[in-house]
Scaffold this active site. Structure first.
Site, PDB file in Angstrom:
ATOM      1  N   HIS A   1       0.819  -1.227   0.000  1.00 25.23           N
ATOM      2  CA  HIS A   1       0.000   0.000   0.000  1.00 25.23           C
ATOM      3  C   HIS A   1       0.850   1.274   0.000  1.00 25.23           C
ATOM      4  O   HIS A   1       1.013   1.943   1.012  1.00 25.23           O
ATOM      5  CB  HIS A   1      -1.078   0.019   1.084  1.00 25.23           C
ATOM      6  CG  HIS A   1      -0.722  -0.494   2.452  1.00 25.23           C
ATOM      7  ND1 HIS A   1       0.339  -0.025   3.183  1.00 25.23           N
ATOM      8  CD2 HIS A   1      -1.328  -1.417   3.227  1.00 25.23           C
ATOM      9  CE1 HIS A   1       0.367  -0.646   4.352  1.00 25.23           C
ATOM     10  NE2 HIS A   1      -0.623  -1.499   4.404  1.00 25.23           N
TER      11      HIS A   1
ATOM     12  N   ASP B   1      -6.886  -4.666   0.724  1.00 23.96           N
ATOM     13  CA  ASP B   1      -6.514  -4.595   2.150  1.00 23.96           C
ATOM     14  C   ASP B   1      -7.777  -4.785   3.007  1.00 23.96           C
ATOM     15  O   ASP B   1      -7.867  -4.259   4.122  1.00 23.96           O
ATOM     16  CB  ASP B   1      -5.807  -3.274   2.486  1.00 23.96           C
ATOM     17  CG  ASP B   1      -4.987  -3.337   3.775  1.00 23.96           C
ATOM     18  OD1 ASP B   1      -4.785  -4.450   4.304  1.00 23.96           O
ATOM     19  OD2 ASP B   1      -4.575  -2.275   4.261  1.00 23.96           O
TER      20      ASP B   1
ATOM     21  N   HIS C   1      -7.789   5.910   1.736  1.00 17.63           N
ATOM     22  CA  HIS C   1      -6.355   5.738   1.986  1.00 17.63           C
ATOM     23  C   HIS C   1      -5.485   6.650   1.136  1.00 17.63           C
ATOM     24  O   HIS C   1      -4.404   7.045   1.562  1.00 17.63           O
ATOM     25  CB  HIS C   1      -5.940   4.285   1.727  1.00 17.63           C
ATOM     26  CG  HIS C   1      -6.415   3.338   2.781  1.00 17.63           C
ATOM     27  ND1 HIS C   1      -7.707   2.904   2.849  1.00 17.63           N
ATOM     28  CD2 HIS C   1      -5.776   2.766   3.815  1.00 17.63           C
ATOM     29  CE1 HIS C   1      -7.841   2.089   3.887  1.00 17.63           C
ATOM     30  NE2 HIS C   1      -6.682   1.985   4.488  1.00 17.63           N
TER      31      HIS C   1
ATOM     32  N   GLY D   1     -10.411   5.926  -1.988  1.00 19.75           N
ATOM     33  CA  GLY D   1     -10.678   7.326  -1.698  1.00 19.75           C
ATOM     34  C   GLY D   1     -10.509   7.683  -0.233  1.00 19.75           C
ATOM     35  O   GLY D   1     -10.640   8.844   0.131  1.00 19.75           O
TER      36      GLY D   1
ATOM     37  N   ARG E   1      13.021  17.186  -1.168  1.00 16.86           N
ATOM     38  CA  ARG E   1      14.450  17.047  -0.859  1.00 16.86           C
ATOM     39  C   ARG E   1      14.762  15.756  -0.112  1.00 16.86           C
ATOM     40  O   ARG E   1      15.901  15.314  -0.095  1.00 16.86           O
ATOM     41  CB  ARG E   1      14.937  18.259  -0.045  1.00 16.86           C
ATOM     42  CG  ARG E   1      15.232  19.472  -0.926  1.00 16.86           C
ATOM     43  CD  ARG E   1      15.883  20.587  -0.121  1.00 16.86           C
ATOM     44  NE  ARG E   1      14.974  21.166   0.854  1.00 16.86           N
ATOM     45  CZ  ARG E   1      14.176  22.210   0.620  1.00 16.86           C
ATOM     46  NH1 ARG E   1      14.188  22.789  -0.572  1.00 16.86           N
ATOM     47  NH2 ARG E   1      13.368  22.664   1.543  1.00 16.86           N
TER      48      ARG E   1
HETATM   49 ZN   LIG Z   1      -3.040  -5.079   5.203  1.00 18.93          ZN
END
Ligand SMILES: [Zn+2]
Length: 404
Positions: A225, A282, A260, A258, A236
């Protein structure tokens, strides 16, 4: 009957979407595809002019669904639960998945991979569910500072001997492991896993750009993920995200719900790495089971309409209540990802990650793992290895009992 033909309005073929196309299925495999009138056959021909046939979705990161979760206390309960989640997700277009654990005690993880292996290696598999290809260990070798919804007390240093025990107990069905490469001892585990044929993913990590690059050089090929539970992008101090996006060897997971990741970021990733994007859910056990209190491994989780959070820390997202059909639809409709990219990210790319060369594409010789989608990208039917696994509208009734 020896087989059957699906005559569809559109077909997501490897080279692009074809109009007015057919697929010939025999013995669980595709024997031919093409456009125009389907060839003669002694089996049934099912006309589905309003539907798009796409490769079945492959979810390499899913903890549960339909009230079932992978982390359970006994081997038999794990197996029963994995079958339950496979049947839940097949109704959302998923034809293959990796049963994904969360960090837990050494004994609990051994129990989990054994229970998953019993399903993977059983001749019946999960029956009418998605095929279970193996397990994905998400943790326990992750960064405590990036635990997210992983149980902090179960996080421990990477160990080659624990990896070996898990691979042995799983009878070789551990396919993917998520770890933090900057933690002392991780590099040895990356090398050992890669040489055992287990795909290594970096995630729940504090790796900076150099540590991420070193992990990919050591054999890691996947990022868990992307953006979630890792350092953010800074111009930087780029962190692991731009390194992964710039490295052609590396596939990146996104949770396209929408919640995560913002849709704009989903579209940027799809544009930067259209051939390496992997959509995942997930999903936790509560997915599809309605709002309320549930468990994610040892932790308690609160589920609202579109999100799951830790009961004790409601600001921490705890897995998702996403399904693959909604992930694809969100990527296309809300993030503007081209349909063909989203479909490949849900099928071909995860198949490639796992080295499953017969999956993820609708072409002669491939497994007949097919999702039938309507105009709104809703699932009108799912076929796993030629067998009808989900047929809410009875469109595939003439194939009932046919093994394809
Ligand atoms: Zn997971």
């Amino acid at each position: 009957m020896s087989g059957y033909v699906l005559h569809v309005g559109r077909l997501a073929a490897p080279g692009g979407v074809l109009d007015d196309a057919y697929l010939v299925v025999e013995q669980g495999r595709l024997v031919s595809t093409g456009t125009g009138a389907p060839p003669g056959t002694d089996g049934p021909v099912v006309d589905l002019p309003g539907l798009l046939a796409a490769p079945g979705f492959i979810d390499v990161h899913v903890h549960g669904g339909g009230g079932f979760e992978v982390n359970r206390p006994t081997v038999a309960e794990v197996s029963r639960s994995v079958v339950g989640m496979a049947r839940f997700h097949v109704a959302h277009g998923t034809t293959a998945l990796l049963a994904t654990t969360v960090s837990d005690s050494a004994e609990a993880l051994l129990t989990a991979v054994e229970g998953v292996a019993d399903v993977v290696l059983s001749p019946d598999g999960p029956g009418a569910g998605a095929q279970v290809l193996g397990s994905h260990l998400e943790g326990p070798w992750i960064a405590p500072s990036r635990a997210g919804a992983q149980y902090p007390a179960a996080i421990r240093p990477p160990s080659v001997s624990e990896l070996s025990s898990l691979v042995a107990r799983s009878r070789g069905t551990v396919r993917l492991v998520t770890l933090a490469p900057e933690v002392p001892g991780a590099t040895e585990v990356v090398r050992a896993a890669a040489s055992a044929g287990v795909v290594v993913s970096i995630g729940h990590t504090d790796a900076d750009a150099d540590a991420a690059r070193a992990a990919f050089d050591a054999g890691a090929r996947h990022v868990t993920h992307l953006f979630n539970a890792m350092p953010p992008v800074h111009h930087r101090r780029p962190g692991p995200v731009p390194v992964a996006l710039a490295d052609d060897r590396v596939f990146v997971e996104l949770i396209a719900d929408g919640v995560h990741v913002h849709p704009t970021v989903i579209s940027v990733v799809a544009a930067a790495a259209p051939d390496r994007l992997v959509l995942i859910t997930d999903a936790i056990g509560a997915t599809g089971a309605g709002p309320g209190r549930y468990r994610l491994g040892p932790l308690e989780v609160l589920v609202e309409r579109d999100r799951a959070v830790l009961a004790d820390h409601p600001e921490t997202v705890a897995g998702s209540v996403l399904t693959m059909d909604r992930a694809v639809a969100f990527a296309v409709n809300s993030a503007g990802v081209p349909l063909e990219v989203a479909l490949r990210a849900a099928s071909l790319h995860p198949a490639t990650v796992l080295g499953e060369t017969a999956k993820g594409r609708l072409a002669p010789g491939a497994d007949a793992d097919i999702v039938l989608l309507d105009e709104d990208l809703g699932v009108a039917g799912t076929i796993v290895a030629g067998r009808v696994a989900h047929d809410p509208g009875g469109l595939l009734a003439s194939l009932a009992g046919d093994r394809g």
